[in-house]
Scaffold this active site. Sequence first.
Site, PDB file in Angstrom:
ATOM      1  N   ASP A   9      67.957 -61.493 -36.169  1.00  0.00           N
ATOM      2  CA  ASP A   9      67.262 -61.921 -34.953  1.00  0.00           C
ATOM      3  C   ASP A   9      68.284 -62.004 -33.814  1.00  0.00           C
ATOM      4  O   ASP A   9      69.410 -62.466 -34.000  1.00  0.00           O
ATOM      5  CB  ASP A   9      66.612 -63.295 -35.179  1.00  0.00           C
ATOM      6  CG  ASP A   9      65.580 -63.616 -34.120  1.00  0.00           C
ATOM      7  OD1 ASP A   9      64.386 -63.677 -34.437  1.00  0.00           O
ATOM      8  OD2 ASP A   9      65.980 -63.821 -32.942  1.00  0.00           O
ATOM      9  N   GLN A  57      53.726 -66.799 -32.020  1.00  0.00           N
ATOM     10  CA  GLN A  57      54.076 -65.378 -32.142  1.00  0.00           C
ATOM     11  C   GLN A  57      54.301 -64.789 -30.746  1.00  0.00           C
ATOM     12  O   GLN A  57      53.477 -64.958 -29.848  1.00  0.00           O
ATOM     13  CB  GLN A  57      52.967 -64.598 -32.866  1.00  0.00           C
ATOM     14  CG  GLN A  57      53.349 -63.148 -33.123  1.00  0.00           C
ATOM     15  CD  GLN A  57      52.333 -62.388 -33.960  1.00  0.00           C
ATOM     16  OE1 GLN A  57      51.267 -62.912 -34.317  1.00  0.00           O
ATOM     17  NE2 GLN A  57      52.656 -61.141 -34.292  1.00  0.00           N
ATOM     18  N   VAL A  80      56.140 -61.469 -30.582  1.00  0.00           N
ATOM     19  CA  VAL A  80      56.218 -60.008 -30.766  1.00  0.00           C
ATOM     20  C   VAL A  80      55.071 -59.615 -31.696  1.00  0.00           C
ATOM     21  O   VAL A  80      54.997 -60.089 -32.842  1.00  0.00           O
ATOM     22  CB  VAL A  80      57.579 -59.582 -31.357  1.00  0.00           C
ATOM     23  CG1 VAL A  80      57.598 -58.074 -31.579  1.00  0.00           C
ATOM     24  CG2 VAL A  80      58.729 -60.010 -30.452  1.00  0.00           C
ATOM     25  N   HIS A 108      55.989 -59.774 -38.660  1.00  0.00           N
ATOM     26  CA  HIS A 108      57.355 -59.975 -39.155  1.00  0.00           C
ATOM     27  C   HIS A 108      57.448 -61.286 -39.904  1.00  0.00           C
ATOM     28  O   HIS A 108      56.748 -62.242 -39.602  1.00  0.00           O
ATOM     29  CB  HIS A 108      58.373 -59.949 -38.007  1.00  0.00           C
ATOM     30  CG  HIS A 108      58.014 -60.830 -36.857  1.00  0.00           C
ATOM     31  ND1 HIS A 108      57.050 -60.493 -35.937  1.00  0.00           N
ATOM     32  CD2 HIS A 108      58.471 -62.047 -36.473  1.00  0.00           C
ATOM     33  CE1 HIS A 108      56.938 -61.445 -35.029  1.00  0.00           C
ATOM     34  NE2 HIS A 108      57.783 -62.411 -35.344  1.00  0.00           N
ATOM     35  N   ILE A 109      58.349 -61.309 -40.867  1.00  0.00           N
ATOM     36  CA  ILE A 109      58.689 -62.542 -41.579  1.00  0.00           C
ATOM     37  C   ILE A 109      60.077 -62.954 -41.123  1.00  0.00           C
ATOM     38  O   ILE A 109      61.025 -62.157 -41.177  1.00  0.00           O
ATOM     39  CB  ILE A 109      58.706 -62.335 -43.110  1.00  0.00           C
ATOM     40  CG1 ILE A 109      57.356 -61.827 -43.615  1.00  0.00           C
ATOM     41  CG2 ILE A 109      59.076 -63.640 -43.817  1.00  0.00           C
ATOM     42  CD1 ILE A 109      57.361 -61.464 -45.112  1.00  0.00           C
TER      43      ILE A 109
HETATM   44  P1  5GP Z   1      57.934 -64.577 -33.104  1.00  0.00           P
HETATM   45  O1  5GP Z   1      58.085 -65.604 -32.009  1.00  0.00           O
HETATM   46  O2  5GP Z   1      57.038 -63.448 -32.665  1.00  0.00           O
HETATM   47  O3  5GP Z   1      57.525 -65.150 -34.434  1.00  0.00           O
HETATM   48  O4  5GP Z   1      59.367 -63.992 -33.360  1.00  0.00           O
HETATM   49  C1  5GP Z   1      59.925 -62.969 -32.598  1.00  0.00           C
HETATM   50  C2  5GP Z   1      61.407 -62.998 -32.818  1.00  0.00           C
HETATM   51  O5  5GP Z   1      61.936 -61.772 -32.368  1.00  0.00           O
HETATM   52  C3  5GP Z   1      62.138 -64.117 -32.076  1.00  0.00           C
HETATM   53  O6  5GP Z   1      62.835 -64.941 -33.001  1.00  0.00           O
HETATM   54  C4  5GP Z   1      63.082 -63.362 -31.145  1.00  0.00           C
HETATM   55  O7  5GP Z   1      64.337 -63.996 -30.999  1.00  0.00           O
HETATM   56  C5  5GP Z   1      63.200 -62.008 -31.827  1.00  0.00           C
HETATM   57  N1  5GP Z   1      63.473 -60.900 -30.916  1.00  0.00           N
HETATM   58  C6  5GP Z   1      62.860 -60.653 -29.724  1.00  0.00           C
HETATM   59  N2  5GP Z   1      63.341 -59.535 -29.160  1.00  0.00           N
HETATM   60  C7  5GP Z   1      64.281 -59.056 -30.025  1.00  0.00           C
HETATM   61  C8  5GP Z   1      65.149 -57.915 -29.981  1.00  0.00           C
HETATM   62  O8  5GP Z   1      65.152 -57.112 -29.054  1.00  0.00           O
HETATM   63  N3  5GP Z   1      65.998 -57.743 -31.037  1.00  0.00           N
HETATM   64  C9  5GP Z   1      66.014 -58.610 -32.106  1.00  0.00           C
HETATM   65  N4  5GP Z   1      66.884 -58.351 -33.092  1.00  0.00           N
HETATM   66  N5  5GP Z   1      65.223 -59.698 -32.174  1.00  0.00           N
HETATM   67  C10 5GP Z   1      64.368 -59.918 -31.131  1.00  0.00           C
END
Ligand code: 5GP
Length: 113
Positions: free
Chosen positions: A30, A93, A95, A99-100
């Site tokens: 992440d 969420q 993205v 994802h896990i």
């Molecule tokens: P969510 O909030 O959707 O459960 O988690 C999305 C995760 O994606 C977050 O922890 C965020 O830090 C990570 N993330 C967002 N953009 C990127 C990126 O460009 N590269 C990587 N490696 N992680 C990302």
Amino acid sequence: MAKTIFAKIIDREIPAKIVHEDDLCLAFHDVAPRAPMHILIVPKKPIARLADATAEDRTVLGHMMLTAAKIARDQGYGDAYRLVVNNGEGAGQTVFHLHIHILGGRPFTWPPG
Ligand code: 5GP
């Protein structure tokens, strides 16, 4: 639908620190880690949310769980880690490519915040 950031990582259009890849999934660190180990595992198939997965996704979902356990083990956190799936904006969420989160290396509280 616009391509998500994770689809771009899968297609190598943007960089990521990849720790695992196979025909069904990709795992990478992440970009904003919330724990000493914070790895995301994503299916190569663009499923937006867990709620959008169907019975035909059972193989990839099971594979991701087993692969998450292997990654935690390989990273040295096999005895204590947490898997998180945020489903929908209301659950955090951001993205919309399933994802896990694989988190380890610090104490975790229960219930989660
Ligand atoms: P969510 O909030 O959707 O459960 O988690 C999305 C995760 O994606 C977050 O922890 C965020 O830090 C990570 N993330 C967002 N953009 C990127 C990126 O460009 N590269 C990587 N490696 N992680 C990302």
